[in-house]
Design a protein around this motif. Structure first.
Motif, mmCIF file in Angstrom:
data_model
loop_
_atom_site.group_PDB
_atom_site.id
_atom_site.type_symbol
_atom_site.label_atom_id
_atom_site.label_comp_id
_atom_site.label_asym_id
_atom_site.label_seq_id
_atom_site.Cartn_x
_atom_site.Cartn_y
_atom_site.Cartn_z
ATOM 1 N N THR A 68 4.495 5.933 2.671
ATOM 2 C CA THR A 68 4.599 6.628 3.960
ATOM 3 C C THR A 68 5.905 6.269 4.662
ATOM 4 O OG1 THR A 68 2.202 6.728 4.200
ATOM 5 C CG2 THR A 68 3.508 6.913 6.218
ATOM 6 N N ASN A 69 6.244 4.996 4.671
ATOM 7 C CA ASN A 69 7.509 4.554 5.294
ATOM 8 C C ASN A 69 8.710 5.210 4.640
ATOM 9 O OD1 ASN A 69 6.013 2.875 6.959
ATOM 10 N ND2 ASN A 69 6.415 1.054 5.736
ATOM 11 N N ALA A 74 -3.583 0.284 -0.781
ATOM 12 C CA ALA A 74 -3.287 0.510 0.638
ATOM 13 C C ALA A 74 -1.854 0.092 0.973
ATOM 14 C CB ALA A 74 -4.285 -0.237 1.516
ATOM 15 N N GLU A 90 0.507 2.658 -0.437
ATOM 16 C CA GLU A 90 0.465 3.893 0.350
ATOM 17 C C GLU A 90 1.256 3.741 1.649
ATOM 18 O OE1 GLU A 90 -3.774 4.529 0.513
ATOM 19 O OE2 GLU A 90 -3.738 5.753 -1.314
ATOM 20 N N ARG A 91 1.174 2.563 2.286
ATOM 21 C CA ARG A 91 1.968 2.322 3.507
ATOM 22 C C ARG A 91 3.457 2.344 3.196
ATOM 23 N NH1 ARG A 91 -2.072 -1.546 4.249
ATOM 24 N NH2 ARG A 91 -0.641 -3.233 3.704
#
Length: 164
Positions: free
Chosen positions: A156-157, A149, A152-153
């Motif tokens: 995304t950033n 997780a 993945e963050r």
């Protein structure tokens, strides 16, 4: 010329400590170190089956999606056209892919996996399982989910700011 470098400082193995100039970005420095080590380890394992890091990602796309346009492979893997061309040429030379002109548009090249590459699929899947196991070690399932997780963050950033 200056004095010879103090070998205790200048010749210390890379990665033992974060340079002071990177102190403003400790997470970024850690990501760089981890990515470098991960790629080195993947490279060592892939050599056993005649692949280089990144080539297995192309093969995975082809195994799962079947024949695809070379431009689509580049887009899916976040690669530029020149890099994808070299990768496909190397895979073709190794006998793992075949390039064909598109029947409806001769400007388009279609890439398809060969029977030889299909024999590699299980080995590549086993290598990825081994890398996953070695990368995460004895982390619990909850820790693994938390690590994924967080990555993945971060991804995304970075996607937001790294658009070409």
């Amino acid at each position: 010329m200056g004095e010879p470098a103090d070998c205790d400082v200048a010749c210390a193995p890379a990665g033992l400590s974060m340079p002071a100039s990177a102190a403003a970005g400790p997470v970024s420095h850690a990501i760089f170190r981890v990515a470098r080590l991960h790629r080195m380890h993947v490279g060592q394992l892939l050599r056993r089956v005649g692949l280089h890091p990144g080539q297995e990602l192309v093969m995975m796309q082809l195994w799962d999606g079947g024949p695809q346009r070379q431009t689509d492979l580049a887009r899916l893997l976040g690669s530029d056209a020149a890099t994808m061309t070299r990768t496909v040429q190397r895979l073709e030379h190794a006998g793992f892919v075949r390039r064909m002109p598109c029947a409806t548009d001769k400007r388009v090249t279609i890439i398809e996996p060969t029977a030889a590459s299909l024999a590699l699929r299980r080995e590549v899947e086993n290598i990825w399982a081994e890398v996953e196991s070695r990368t995460l070690g004895d982390q619990s399932d909850a820790d693994r989910a938390e690590t994924l997780a967080a990555l993945e963050r971060i991804e995304t950033n970075l996607k937001i700011v790294a658009r070409p």
